[in-house]
Design an enzyme around this catalytic site. Structure first.
Site, mmCIF file in Angstrom:
data_model
loop_
_atom_site.group_PDB
_atom_site.id
_atom_site.type_symbol
_atom_site.label_atom_id
_atom_site.label_comp_id
_atom_site.label_asym_id
_atom_site.label_seq_id
_atom_site.Cartn_x
_atom_site.Cartn_y
_atom_site.Cartn_z
ATOM 1 N N TYR A 1 48.131 36.407 4.198
ATOM 2 C CA TYR A 1 48.854 37.535 4.893
ATOM 3 C C TYR A 1 48.731 38.518 3.341
ATOM 4 O O TYR A 1 48.413 39.638 3.715
ATOM 5 C CB TYR A 1 50.374 37.350 5.128
ATOM 6 C CG TYR A 1 50.950 38.458 5.661
ATOM 7 C CD1 TYR A 1 51.173 38.796 6.951
ATOM 8 C CD2 TYR A 1 51.531 39.470 4.750
ATOM 9 C CE1 TYR A 1 51.780 40.050 7.334
ATOM 10 C CE2 TYR A 1 51.967 40.753 5.150
ATOM 11 C CZ TYR A 1 52.157 40.881 6.668
ATOM 12 O OH TYR A 1 52.578 41.981 6.965
ATOM 13 N N PHE B 1 34.777 65.231 14.082
ATOM 14 C CA PHE B 1 34.784 64.165 15.313
ATOM 15 C C PHE B 1 36.142 64.157 16.216
ATOM 16 O O PHE B 1 37.210 64.777 15.518
ATOM 17 C CB PHE B 1 34.511 62.758 14.741
ATOM 18 C CG PHE B 1 34.496 61.710 16.099
ATOM 19 C CD1 PHE B 1 33.620 61.854 16.794
ATOM 20 C CD2 PHE B 1 35.336 60.875 16.243
ATOM 21 C CE1 PHE B 1 33.329 61.075 17.842
ATOM 22 C CE2 PHE B 1 35.341 60.070 17.217
ATOM 23 C CZ PHE B 1 34.327 59.932 18.301
ATOM 24 N N ASP B 2 36.232 64.056 17.312
ATOM 25 C CA ASP B 2 37.310 64.272 18.263
ATOM 26 C C ASP B 2 38.465 63.387 17.848
ATOM 27 O O ASP B 2 39.615 64.012 17.932
ATOM 28 C CB ASP B 2 37.150 63.912 19.662
ATOM 29 C CG ASP B 2 36.618 62.526 20.116
ATOM 30 O OD1 ASP B 2 36.150 61.795 18.973
ATOM 31 O OD2 ASP B 2 36.518 62.221 21.219
ATOM 32 N N ASP C 1 34.088 61.923 5.976
ATOM 33 C CA ASP C 1 34.158 61.012 7.224
ATOM 34 C C ASP C 1 32.703 60.193 7.386
ATOM 35 O O ASP C 1 31.755 60.807 7.640
ATOM 36 C CB ASP C 1 34.520 61.887 8.481
ATOM 37 C CG ASP C 1 34.504 61.009 9.719
ATOM 38 O OD1 ASP C 1 34.025 59.780 9.765
ATOM 39 O OD2 ASP C 1 34.780 61.551 10.599
ATOM 40 N N ALA D 1 31.348 57.532 8.835
ATOM 41 C CA ALA D 1 30.990 56.483 9.774
ATOM 42 C C ALA D 1 29.610 56.089 9.718
ATOM 43 O O ALA D 1 29.334 55.107 9.950
ATOM 44 C CB ALA D 1 31.406 57.147 11.258
ATOM 45 N N LYS E 1 30.371 51.395 12.814
ATOM 46 C CA LYS E 1 28.948 51.995 12.721
ATOM 47 C C LYS E 1 28.152 51.483 11.606
ATOM 48 O O LYS E 1 27.667 50.360 11.948
ATOM 49 C CB LYS E 1 29.057 53.600 12.624
ATOM 50 C CG LYS E 1 29.496 54.375 13.857
ATOM 51 C CD LYS E 1 31.179 54.359 13.989
ATOM 52 C CE LYS E 1 31.802 55.439 14.941
ATOM 53 N NZ LYS E 1 33.116 55.361 15.188
ATOM 54 N N HIS F 1 38.488 63.123 27.513
ATOM 55 C CA HIS F 1 37.545 62.560 28.195
ATOM 56 C C HIS F 1 37.495 61.032 28.258
ATOM 57 O O HIS F 1 36.735 60.692 29.155
ATOM 58 C CB HIS F 1 36.148 63.001 27.429
ATOM 59 C CG HIS F 1 36.185 62.194 25.996
ATOM 60 N ND1 HIS F 1 36.766 62.177 24.916
ATOM 61 C CD2 HIS F 1 35.143 61.238 25.784
ATOM 62 C CE1 HIS F 1 36.213 61.365 23.863
ATOM 63 N NE2 HIS F 1 35.234 61.000 24.338
HETATM 64 N N1 F0G Z 1 34.404 59.585 12.612
HETATM 65 C C1 F0G Z 1 33.443 59.743 13.399
HETATM 66 C C2 F0G Z 1 31.999 60.479 12.778
HETATM 67 C C3 F0G Z 1 33.087 59.121 14.366
HETATM 68 O O1 F0G Z 1 31.937 58.987 14.929
HETATM 69 C C4 F0G Z 1 34.313 58.320 15.062
HETATM 70 C C5 F0G Z 1 34.154 57.357 16.208
HETATM 71 C C6 F0G Z 1 35.315 58.067 14.054
HETATM 72 C C7 F0G Z 1 35.538 58.963 13.024
HETATM 73 C C8 F0G Z 1 36.337 57.399 14.634
HETATM 74 O O2 F0G Z 1 36.374 55.840 14.308
HETATM 75 O O3 F0G Z 1 36.152 54.672 16.554
HETATM 76 O O4 F0G Z 1 36.565 53.718 14.515
HETATM 77 O O5 F0G Z 1 38.429 55.060 15.319
HETATM 78 N N2 F0G Z 1 33.073 57.482 16.975
HETATM 79 C C9 F0G Z 1 32.792 56.537 18.054
HETATM 80 C C10 F0G Z 1 31.642 57.129 18.891
HETATM 81 C C11 F0G Z 1 34.051 56.300 18.790
HETATM 82 O O6 F0G Z 1 31.438 56.842 20.002
HETATM 83 O O7 F0G Z 1 31.214 58.343 18.245
HETATM 84 P P1 F0G Z 1 36.908 54.784 15.180
#
Ligand code: F0G
Length: 461
Positions: free
Chosen positions: A72, A124-125, A214, A216, A257, A449
């Site tokens: 843990y 990102f969304d 960010d 990813a 990613k 979406h």
């Molecule tokens: N930032 C970027 C640039 C992303 O593309 C994503 C996720 C996230 C943050 C959030 O990360 O999914 O691990 O919580 N993108 C995916 C996509 C979902 O399909 O582009 P997460």
């Protein structure tokens, strides 16, 4: 004769996939309310909905999982992960989270307050969601060139220094930090140059503001810097990555990613104040600080994945496959965001379904038609994903309307790419006959979406 290019790995395990008939797909997409997120994966033949968490782990990653320490507190898996992150990024404080948006949630809970403005490049969304849900504003400062899908420039994900400078000059007091997304997913998986990262740093320093990446797809970004930016051709990916992160104060990471794990994420920084601030949110939201939402074994797989995917060969294999698909689309004259992105091809639906008005969501219509054609699941990155303006509640039609074909890492072969291209060509060839799109029957207030329910405005065959 020059040897052709081939993958930097061979296949050790396979997973059968299944084709379906158009009749089956017509029924399934109807049951899914014309929203591909609501399809069952077994109803999909080739799945390009995302490159997130869908990659194939290596034998070394699977082997590392066997060494996972599930304690843990203080698990050795955590320290292996932390040391790897510090070695690769230079950041010494690490908070694991279960995925990228959880890293955003934890860090932004500490950093973002109502009324704040967070400038960045096409947030990102989920990033936008975590800003807007805190009654703050995500201010897009991406270069204007990113909106012209046919313009071919090497770093189309860049931040506009002019827009950023203006935001800071006018609103410095309301800006807690700047966020740069590498690569810029929403603009088409487009990279940000080292020069641009340096410009952002200089502006941030001038106004004494911190910068978050960010991250990813930071490794793919480094590949593009190596292959496109002068002065970097002889540097290793790991050297470039180090230099990139030296220009930031911290990072949020969706490890699903570029660390090629199925689940995982983290926050990393050198700012002790951020670490202490985020800590208090990690524990209630994610878990104790040495696991933060992850299994020990998953942290080990993540550490190995980070190491592997910051090597040139692995990245070259990946990005060449995306380029391969782009070349097929070029042969058929299908317009997409140029040049090809790192993780996906973003097909320009607006330029294809020219008879479908924007109020009827052309990219979503194209997504449905491609699914019906061959069971290929793409994803709308357009007017649906853009959500409504939080103040006016109007649809946001000012961005691009794209169908994203995200390519999972180390999963499909170029034969699959050929099928995707041919299916898209078939839809493209009958584009004139597609006159209507879809209408919204039900939608959520934020990030609609994923769950939106739609109806087609003309019968689908
Ligand atoms: N930032 C970027 C640039 C992303 O593309 C994503 C996720 C996230 C943050 C959030 O990360 O999914 O691990 O919580 N993108 C995916 C996509 C979902 O399909 O582009 P997460």
């Amino acid at each position: 004769m020059e040897l052709p290019f081939a993958e930097s790995w061979k296949i050790k395990m396979v997973e059968p996939i299944r084709k379906s008939t158009r009749e089956e797909r017509l029924q399934w997409i109807k049951e899914a309310h014309y929203n591909v997120f609501q399809l069952k994966a077994e109803q999909v033949y080739i799945d390009c909905i995302t490159d997130s968490g869908t990659g194939a782990m290596s034998d070394r990653q699977w082997a590392a999982m066997m060494m996972g320490d599930e304690s843990y507190a203080g698990a050795s898996s955590f320290f292996r992960l932390k040391d790897t992150i510090t070695r690769i990024t230079g950041f010494k404080y690490v908070i694991p989270t279960h995925q990228g948006r959880a890293a955003e949630n934890v860090l932004f809970s500490y950093l973002v307050k109502a009324g704040d403005i967070i400038p960045g490049n096409s947030h990102f969304d989920t990033t936008k969601g975590h800003i807007e849900s805190r009654k703050a504003i995500a201010l897009d400062c991406t270069i204007d060139e990113a909106k012209d899908t046919q313009l071919e420039i090497p770093f189309k994900g860049n931040v506009s220094p002019e827009k950023l400078e203006k935001a800071l000059a006018e609103n410095a007091a309301k800006i807690p930090f700047i966020i740069v997304t590498i690569t810029n997913n929403t603009a088409g998986g487009q990279p940000v140059s080292m020069e641009n990262l340096r410009q952002v740093r200089a502006i941030a320093d001038k106004y004494k503001k911190p910068v978050i990446f960010d991250s990813a797809r930071f490794a793919e970004n480094a590949y593009f810097i190596k292959t496109r930016e002068k002065g970097y051709e002889n540097k290793t990916i790991k050297e470039i990555v180090k230099e990139m992160f030296s220009l930031a104060d911290g990072m949020t990471m969706s490890a699903k990613k570029d660390a090629i794990v199925n689940m995982g994420g983290f926050i990393a920084t050198n700012k002790q104040e951020w670490y202490d601030g985020a800590k208090t949110f990690c524990i209630p939201f994610e878990g104790y600080l040495t696991y933060g939402g992850m299994n020990g074994r998953d942290m080990d797989a993540l550490a190995v994945g980070l190491d592997e995917n910051t090597e040139f060969d692995n990245l070259e294999t990946r990005i060449k496959q995306v380029e391969y698909l782009a070349k097929r689309l070029d042969e058929y004259g299908i317009p997409y965001q140029r040049p090809a992105g790192g993780h996906a091809i973003f097909v320009d639906a607006d330029k294809i379904l020219t008879n479908v008005p924007k109020e009827e969501f052309p990219a979503q219509a194209l997504t449905v038609h491609l699914y019906l054609e061959a069971g290929i699941r793409g994803c709308e990155i357009g007017y649906l994903l853009a959500d409504r303006d939080p103040v006016t509640r109007e649809n946001r039609f000012n961005g691009l309307d794209l169908l994203r074909l995200a390519i999972p890492r180390r999963v499909y072969t170029n034969n699959h790419m050929d099928v995707i291209a041919a299916a898209l060509k078939n839809v493209y060839d009958r584009r004139e006959s597609i006159r209507r799109g879809v209408k919204i029957v039900w939608e959520a207030e934020l990030m609609r979406h994923f769950t939106v329910q739609l109806e087609p405005l003309e019968p689908l065959k």
